[in-house]
Write an enzyme that holds these catalytic residues in place. Structure first.
Site, PDB file in Angstrom:
ATOM      1  N   PHE A   1       0.840  -1.196   0.000  1.00  0.00           N
ATOM      2  CA  PHE A   1       0.000   0.000   0.000  1.00  0.00           C
ATOM      3  C   PHE A   1       0.874   1.245   0.000  1.00  0.00           C
ATOM      4  CE2 PHE A   1      -2.516  -3.268   2.098  1.00  0.00           C
ATOM      5  CZ  PHE A   1      -3.790  -3.095   1.579  1.00  0.00           C
ATOM      6  N   ASP A   2       0.566   2.185  -0.889  1.00  0.00           N
ATOM      7  CA  ASP A   2       1.093   3.524  -0.705  1.00  0.00           C
ATOM      8  C   ASP A   2       0.368   4.118   0.502  1.00  0.00           C
ATOM      9  OD1 ASP A   2       2.427   6.023  -1.359  1.00  0.00           O
ATOM     10  OD2 ASP A   2       0.455   6.710  -1.997  1.00  0.00           O
ATOM     11  N   LYS A   3       1.021   5.035   1.196  1.00  0.00           N
ATOM     12  CA  LYS A   3       0.399   5.604   2.395  1.00  0.00           C
ATOM     13  C   LYS A   3      -0.528   6.766   2.053  1.00  0.00           C
ATOM     14  CE  LYS A   3       2.408   8.614   4.967  1.00  0.00           C
ATOM     15  NZ  LYS A   3       1.351   9.657   5.005  1.00  0.00           N
ATOM     16  N   THR A   4       0.052   7.799   1.438  1.00  0.00           N
ATOM     17  CA  THR A   4      -0.670   9.052   1.264  1.00  0.00           C
ATOM     18  C   THR A   4      -1.798   8.920   0.256  1.00  0.00           C
ATOM     19  OG1 THR A   4       1.364  10.245   1.758  1.00  0.00           O
ATOM     20  CG2 THR A   4      -0.411  11.489   0.712  1.00  0.00           C
TER      21      THR A   4
ATOM     22  N   VAL B   1      -1.272  -0.997  -4.291  1.00  0.00           N
ATOM     23  CA  VAL B   1      -2.410  -0.087  -4.171  1.00  0.00           C
ATOM     24  C   VAL B   1      -1.866   1.320  -3.959  1.00  0.00           C
ATOM     25  CG1 VAL B   1      -4.569   0.408  -2.973  1.00  0.00           C
ATOM     26  CG2 VAL B   1      -3.709  -1.931  -3.051  1.00  0.00           C
TER      27      VAL B   1
END
Length: 686
Positions: free
Chosen positions: A363-366, A565
């Protein structure tokens, strides 16, 4: 780069796909970009009309015959072109066999059977053309991020506008407020906050300041300090910057992102590779088998040629891969339609198959696990009595700034200021990379980070205040200390907070067997760790550039299928180098949406478990359909060789097609509890 690279890259990829025998972009060169889909739909209409006039409406025989002939023309037009190209290269694929099967059906008077073969197969080709055109547009979207021109300082008092392709290393460009940077470089003059989310994924704009010795920094090995380096395609804030160019446009970070997208774009799904390998042997075998049937009947059995040809055509109809050809497209259509009902855009069968096989998700965070904008999370007054004064002071000062952190403080804390106690700030001055000073109701006030107060206060920050800062830092917060008339009022913590539905999503995915889930982010490691721990993820990797994310995805893929994602441009290379890329919809960049295989259209990560479950069911349906198609052919061909007439052969053959389609349509009724699976959603912060 922005004008020249895009056509070149698109041309290279098209040639690569042709080498693979996968080019179906016919419409672009002849009748328009949507021609093949129009022809496919048209063939479906004429076929349906032909069946109606033949079996339901009392009409002259020439009417259905004409309609079936029109279906042959419309459904076979692009298939003929593709088959011609593959045969010219010495390859025999299903396209070629479909044409022979259709011709054989017509030769024995079965025009309706030949028509439906061509209609269904042309529809599958049209879907592939659509998917390829979407992929091509991702390169154009990437290239448009960087400006086409740059302002180059030629003399102290002269600035010239030039094409970015003419920029050389060492040139000095001027970057105006609220404009995108045209090149990678080192800041040599000016201060500003630069939004780097399009390249690094950093959720909060990064303060930039001039390097003390740019020439030395340019020659030095190793990465430049974050406060001094800038990237092409990022967005400047309210200050004016002068930047020394460190790489040509073709070698910039953005150009490397484009190249990574291009190099991974032509990968095929596992099922497609299986079908390609299968048809390399199947199609020539069927052709040789049909010729052998004719030869054996004429030479060995001394049959009339017409009798042997009839038997051979029956075999050809039985062996024609109608069910095989529609096995995957029918499941894809049903799966895509069901996904769309739940707010999920899936770009074809590859993603629907691959997503169901993944065992790891990055997962990307932002903007993915978090909202993508800072919010006030903690208010730590030095004493309980100072809380109101802390809040009113912060609102009074930060309301004069357009910095994203100031906007978050004003938005979140202004409602907490009691009516009648509002205060006014004057002489507000920014201290680059440190904070801000002001007079609040005439009293000297400072708001900033530890570095600022270490410089202002020779006695050092009080131990209790430093403890607050350390505690908030450990939790991933960006902190600001507030002091007024020499009195420390307290500390405020700001963070890009997780979505309310993120943790339930992680729990559901883990229950579905996704064993390895990690964060890969451009944010610093401390923030990434905080988010990962709060959501129950397995690991966090922070401070990553796009190429670093690609490396991490490669590591995950070595353990099995891995999905990515994300929502930003910086996520695009990782997406296309993953088994399946998933983009957040409403908040996602155009590049991420075009590059990704699956898009959550309502910006709702809560739909991810549903997408995974649907993908697994779709992959299962595809396998079932392929098995049915191959088993029917394997049983039907021997039966025709020993005398099964064409009527029952066509009935069984078309029955297998209907069986495959009916099995695929079960996906339209797919349910996994509910699309949201019981997840409650939080309103997006304004």
């Amino acid at each position: 780069m922005t004008r020249a690279a895009n056509p070149r890259l698109s041309k290279d990829r098209t040639e690569d796909r042709r080498d693979q025998g996968a080019d179906h972009g016919h419409g672009n060169s002849l009748f328009g970009p949507r021609a093949e889909m129009i022809f496919a739909i048209g063939s479906g209409i004429t076929y349906t009309a032909g069946m109606a006039t033949k079996y339901l409406i009392d009409s002259p025989s020439w009417i259905p015959a004409t309609l079936f002939l029109a279906t042959y023309v419309l459904g076979g037009f692009f298939t003929v072109r593709t088959a011609y190209e593959t045969v010219r290269r010495g390859r025999f694929e299903v396209d070629f066999l479909m044409l022979i099967a259709a011709a054989g059906a017509a030769a024995v008077g079965k025009w309706a059977e030949g028509s439906v073969l061509l209609f269904l197969f042309s529809l599958g080709h049209a879907l592939e053309e659509y998917a390829m055109s979407r992929a091509q547009r991702s390169i154009a979207a990437l290239a448009e991020l960087a400006p086409r021109t740059a302002l180059v300082r030629r003399a102290p008092d002269r600035v010239e506008e030039v094409d970015v392709d003419s920029l050389e290393v060492g040139d000095v460009i001027v970057v105006r407020p609220n404009s995108r940077l045209s090149a990678d470089g080192i800041v040599i003059a000016g201060t500003s906050a630069v939004d780097e989310s399009s390249v690094t994924g950093e959720s909060i704009p990064v303060e930039k300041q001039a390097a003390e010795d740019p020439r030395a920094a340019l020659k030095a090995r190793g990465p430049l300090p974050e406060s001094q380096r800038v990237f092409a395609g990022t967005l400047n804030g309210s200050g004016v910057l002068e930047v020394m160019v460190t790489s040509r446009a073709s070698d910039s970070m953005l150009a490397r992102v484009i190249e990574m997208v291009r190099s991974a774009d032509s990968q095929k799904s596992p099922t497609q590779r299986f079908i390609d390998r299968f048809q390399m042997f199947y199609v020539p075998a069927v052709i040789l088998g049909v010729l052998a049937v004719i030869g054996y009947g004429v030479l060995a059995l001394s049959e009339p040629f017409a009798v042997s040809f009839y038997r051979a055509m029956v075999v050809l109809v039985a062996a024609s891969p109608c069910a095989l050809a529609i096995a995957t497209p029918s499941a894809v259509l049903a799966g895509v339609a069901r996904a769309a009902q739940a707010g999920v855009l899936a770009k074809g069968g590859g993603p629907l198959e691959s997503l169901g096989r993944v065992r790891s998700i990055a997962f990307d965070k932002t903007g993915t696990l978090t909202w993508g904008r800072p919010r006030v999370t903690d208010i730590e007054p030095a004493t309980t009595e100072l809380r109101e004064r802390l809040v009113t002071t912060l609102v009074a000062v930060e309301s004069f700034s357009d910095h994203p952190l100031a906007a978050a403080i004003t938005r979140d804390l202004a409602p907490q200021v009691p009516v009648g106690v509002e205060e006014t700030a004057t002489e507000v001055n920014s201290v680059t990379g440190r904070g801000v000073t002001a007079l609040v109701e005439g009293q000297a006030t400072e708001i900033g980070n530890l570095t600022m107060f270490a410089e202002l206060d020779p006695d050092g920050v009080p131990a209790d205040v430093r403890a607050m800062v350390d505690r908030l830092h450990a939790a991933g917060r960006t902190t600001m200390i507030v002091r007024r008339t020499g009195v420390y009022l307290g500390v405020v913590g700001v963070m890009d907070t997780p979505r309310a539905e993120a943790k339930p999503v992680i729990e559901q995915l883990r229950a579905m067997g996704i064993a390895d889930m990690v964060v890969i982010s451009g944010d610093n490691q401390r923030v990434a760790d905080s988010v990962a721990q709060g959501l129950g993820l397995d690991a966090a990797h922070g401070g990553l550039l796009p190429e670093d994310k690609v490396t991490k995805m490669a590591e995950l893929r070595e353990r099995g299928g891995a999905a990515m994602v994300g929502d930003g441009v910086n996520d695009a290379p990782a997406m296309v180098n993953s088994s399946v890329g998933i983009a957040m919809g409403a908040s996602g960049s155009a590049v991420a949406l075009e590059t990704a295989d699956v898009a959550l259209m309502t910006d709702d990560i809560g739909r991810l478990p549903f997408a995974v479950a649907l993908s697994r069911r779709t992959a299962a349906i595809i396998r079932q359909n392929l098995t049915v198609a191959l088993v029917i052919v394997a049983g039907l061909v021997p039966a025709t060789l020993i005398g099964l007439p064409i009527g029952p052969a066509v009935f069984i053959h078309e029955g297998s097609t209907l069986l495959v389609v009916a099995n695929a349509l079960r996906l339209l009724r797919f349910r996994r509890g509910a699309e949201h699976a019981g997840i409650e959603h939080e309103a997006r912060p304004s």
